[in-house]
Design a protein around this motif. Structure first.
Motif, short mmCIF file in Angstrom:
data_model
loop_
_atom_site.label_atom_id
_atom_site.label_comp_id
_atom_site.label_asym_id
_atom_site.label_seq_id
_atom_site.Cartn_x
_atom_site.Cartn_y
_atom_site.Cartn_z
N ARG A 30 0.83 -1.21 0.00
CA ARG A 30 0.00 0.00 0.00
C ARG A 30 0.87 1.26 0.00
NH1 ARG A 30 -5.37 -0.39 0.68
NH2 ARG A 30 -6.21 -2.43 1.31
N ARG A 31 1.93 1.24 0.78
CA ARG A 31 2.81 2.42 0.84
C ARG A 31 3.42 2.68 -0.54
NH1 ARG A 31 3.95 0.57 6.20
NH2 ARG A 31 5.62 -0.79 5.46
N ARG A 32 3.82 1.64 -1.22
CA ARG A 32 4.42 1.82 -2.55
C ARG A 32 3.39 2.34 -3.55
NH1 ARG A 32 8.88 -2.95 -3.72
NH2 ARG A 32 9.84 -2.93 -1.64
N VAL A 33 2.19 1.81 -3.48
CA VAL A 33 1.13 2.26 -4.39
C VAL A 33 0.78 3.72 -4.12
CG1 VAL A 33 -1.33 1.98 -4.94
CG2 VAL A 33 0.17 -0.03 -4.82
N GLU A 34 0.73 4.11 -2.88
CA GLU A 34 0.38 5.50 -2.53
C GLU A 34 1.39 6.51 -3.06
OE1 GLU A 34 -0.02 5.27 1.68
OE2 GLU A 34 -2.02 4.35 1.60
N ARG A 35 2.61 6.06 -3.30
CA ARG A 35 3.64 6.97 -3.82
C ARG A 35 3.60 7.12 -5.33
NH1 ARG A 35 6.96 4.42 0.37
NH2 ARG A 35 7.88 3.00 -1.17
N LEU A 36 2.79 6.32 -6.00
CA LEU A 36 2.71 6.36 -7.46
C LEU A 36 1.89 7.56 -7.93
CD1 LEU A 36 1.96 2.60 -8.24
CD2 LEU A 36 4.15 3.78 -8.49
N PRO A 37 2.20 8.09 -9.14
CA PRO A 37 1.33 9.11 -9.72
C PRO A 37 0.00 8.48 -10.14
CG PRO A 37 3.01 8.43 -11.30
CD PRO A 37 3.37 7.77 -9.99
N PRO A 38 -1.05 9.27 -10.36
CA PRO A 38 -2.33 8.71 -10.78
C PRO A 38 -2.19 7.95 -12.11
CG PRO A 38 -2.58 11.00 -10.13
CD PRO A 38 -1.10 10.74 -10.20
N PRO A 39 -2.96 6.88 -12.28
CA PRO A 39 -2.89 6.14 -13.54
C PRO A 39 -3.60 6.90 -14.66
CG PRO A 39 -4.63 5.25 -12.16
CD PRO A 39 -3.92 6.29 -11.33
N PRO A 40 -3.30 6.57 -15.92
CA PRO A 40 -4.02 7.19 -17.04
C PRO A 40 -5.52 6.92 -16.93
CG PRO A 40 -2.09 6.00 -17.83
CD PRO A 40 -2.25 5.64 -16.38
N ASP A 41 -6.31 7.92 -17.29
CA ASP A 41 -7.77 7.78 -17.26
C ASP A 41 -8.27 6.96 -18.44
OD1 ASP A 41 -8.09 9.31 -14.95
OD2 ASP A 41 -8.17 11.18 -16.09
N LEU A 42 -9.37 6.26 -18.21
CA LEU A 42 -10.06 5.57 -19.29
C LEU A 42 -10.97 6.57 -19.99
CD1 LEU A 42 -10.77 2.90 -20.74
CD2 LEU A 42 -12.49 2.51 -18.97
N ALA A 43 -10.70 6.83 -21.26
CA ALA A 43 -11.49 7.81 -22.03
C ALA A 43 -12.30 7.08 -23.09
CB ALA A 43 -10.57 8.84 -22.67
N PHE A 44 -13.55 7.50 -23.26
CA PHE A 44 -14.44 6.84 -24.21
C PHE A 44 -14.63 7.71 -25.45
CE2 PHE A 44 -15.63 5.54 -19.90
CZ PHE A 44 -15.47 4.18 -20.02
N SER A 45 -14.84 7.06 -26.58
CA SER A 45 -15.04 7.77 -27.83
C SER A 45 -16.41 8.44 -27.86
CB SER A 45 -14.94 6.80 -29.01
OG SER A 45 -15.38 7.41 -30.20
N PRO A 46 -16.49 9.66 -28.41
CA PRO A 46 -17.80 10.30 -28.58
C PRO A 46 -18.67 9.57 -29.60
CG PRO A 46 -16.08 11.60 -29.62
CD PRO A 46 -15.38 10.54 -28.82
N ASP A 47 -18.06 8.67 -30.37
CA ASP A 47 -18.83 7.89 -31.35
C ASP A 47 -19.59 6.73 -30.70
OD1 ASP A 47 -18.07 9.39 -33.64
OD2 ASP A 47 -16.13 8.38 -33.63
N GLY A 48 -19.40 6.52 -29.39
CA GLY A 48 -20.24 5.59 -28.66
C GLY A 48 -19.86 4.13 -28.76
N PHE A 49 -18.65 3.82 -29.21
CA PHE A 49 -18.26 2.41 -29.32
C PHE A 49 -16.76 2.32 -29.13
CE2 PHE A 49 -17.50 -1.69 -31.48
CZ PHE A 49 -18.48 -2.45 -30.87
N ASP A 50 -16.31 1.40 -28.25
CA ASP A 50 -14.89 1.33 -27.90
C ASP A 50 -14.40 -0.12 -27.88
OD1 ASP A 50 -13.88 4.14 -27.09
OD2 ASP A 50 -15.83 3.99 -26.09
N LEU A 51 -13.09 -0.23 -27.82
CA LEU A 51 -12.45 -1.54 -27.84
C LEU A 51 -11.41 -1.64 -26.73
CD1 LEU A 51 -11.67 -4.26 -29.27
CD2 LEU A 51 -10.03 -2.92 -30.62
N ILE A 52 -11.47 -2.75 -25.98
CA ILE A 52 -10.39 -3.14 -25.09
C ILE A 52 -9.67 -4.29 -25.78
CG2 ILE A 52 -9.75 -3.99 -22.81
CD1 ILE A 52 -12.39 -2.84 -21.75
N ALA A 53 -8.43 -4.05 -26.18
CA ALA A 53 -7.67 -5.02 -26.97
C ALA A 53 -6.73 -5.79 -26.05
CB ALA A 53 -6.88 -4.30 -28.06
N GLU A 54 -6.71 -7.10 -26.22
CA GLU A 54 -6.07 -7.95 -25.23
C GLU A 54 -4.75 -8.56 -25.72
OE1 GLU A 54 -8.41 -10.05 -22.19
OE2 GLU A 54 -8.00 -11.78 -23.49
#
Length: 275
Positions: A30-54
């Motif tokens: 927990r201490r190590r995680v608390e020192r990290l910067p915020p993660p990138p935000d999940l942003a959605f397309s205004p076109d209303g359809f997205d992909l999570i690629a694995e």
């Protein structure tokens, strides 16, 4: 819980979590995680359809999905350039050939594209583990453990600024996922609801499951169709029925040109989603 496969995966996951705690106490994690910067935000397309690629080296139903030239960094960059909203990385080692090291490698290469840890998580400790290795999100399987524990993992993810994909295998589990998200007052841009059409008893795909779900009845949360989508036509059909996005693994890993397939799925999905 959907059959013996998930039960075995849950047991293996508990063992991995126990061994990880022997290497690093939760307070130190927990201490190590608390020192990290915020993660990138999940942003959605205004076109209303997205992909999570694995990215997954192996599949229980398909075997090894990678060759000698496998480059997770190169694949991550292809997915990102195709317009994927997020990348999913398998970290389960025994059946999927994944690891936390693979997660960290992809997260470093992905830049501002968020990366999700996909695994059979059973412990809030593993959510913290994911964040330490660069993840912006986690997949949580509804029914993998009891609802209270799943909510604890969800709460840990939210506290870390991470998104969660709540994965279900049937309508009843989808309803439980909606109720969980509501109970923790999860923001609509930080929780996704997913339906996996793979039958974990047989490991076979049943795309008919998507037809028995109303993606508009999700309490305002985005609905993600998982597994069994192989081409742009199928992506477009799901978009036309109201699905908000896809999680695609095997088809992309098998594709001769993963970037082209990902971009084609997104283009057709967004075309069919428009009124």
């Amino acid at each position: 819980m959907s059959g013996e496969f998930l039960e075995r995966m849950a047991e293996f996951s508990r063992r991995r979590s126990g061994k990880a705690k022997e290497r690093m106490a939760e307070d130190e994690l927990r201490r190590r995680v608390e020192r990290l910067p915020p993660p990138p935000d999940l942003a959605f397309s205004p076109d209303g359809f997205d992909l999570i690629a694995e990215i997954k080296p192996r599949s229980p139903s398909e075997g090894r999905l990678t060759g000698a030239d496998f480059s997770p960094v190169g694949l991550a960059r292809q997915y990102a350039s195709a317009g994927a909203a997020a990348l999913s990385v398998l970290t389960e080692p025994s059946r999927f050939g994944g690891s936390l090291e693979l997660l960290a490698e992809v997260a470093k290469a992905a830049g501002r594209t968020p990366v999700m840890r996909k695994d059979f998580l059973v412990d809030p400790y593993q959510v913290l583990e994911a964040r330490l290795h660069g993840a912006s999100g986690v997949l949580l399987i509804v029914g993998m453990t009891d609802d209270a524990n799943t909510e604890a993992m969800l709460g840990t993810a939210l506290a870390c600024g991470m998104f969660s994909l709540l994965e279900a295998f049937e309508n009843a589990e989808l309803e439980r996922a909606r109720e969980m998200a509501a109970r923790v007052d999860a923001p609509r841009d930080e929780v996704l609801l997913g339906l996996n059409c793979r039958d974990l008893r047989t490991l076979k795909v049943d795309r008919g499951r998507f037809e028995h779900v109303d993606p508009f009845d999700a309490g305002g949360y985005r609905m993600i169709a998982e597994s069994g989508i192989e081409d742009a036509r199928q992506a477009g059909e799901l978009a036309a029925r109201g699905w908000d996005g896809l999680l695609i693994g095997t088809a992309l890993m098998r594709a001769a040109d993963p970037r082209e397939l990902a971009a084609g799925m997104l283009a057709e999905g967004r075309r069919r989603r428009r009124p």
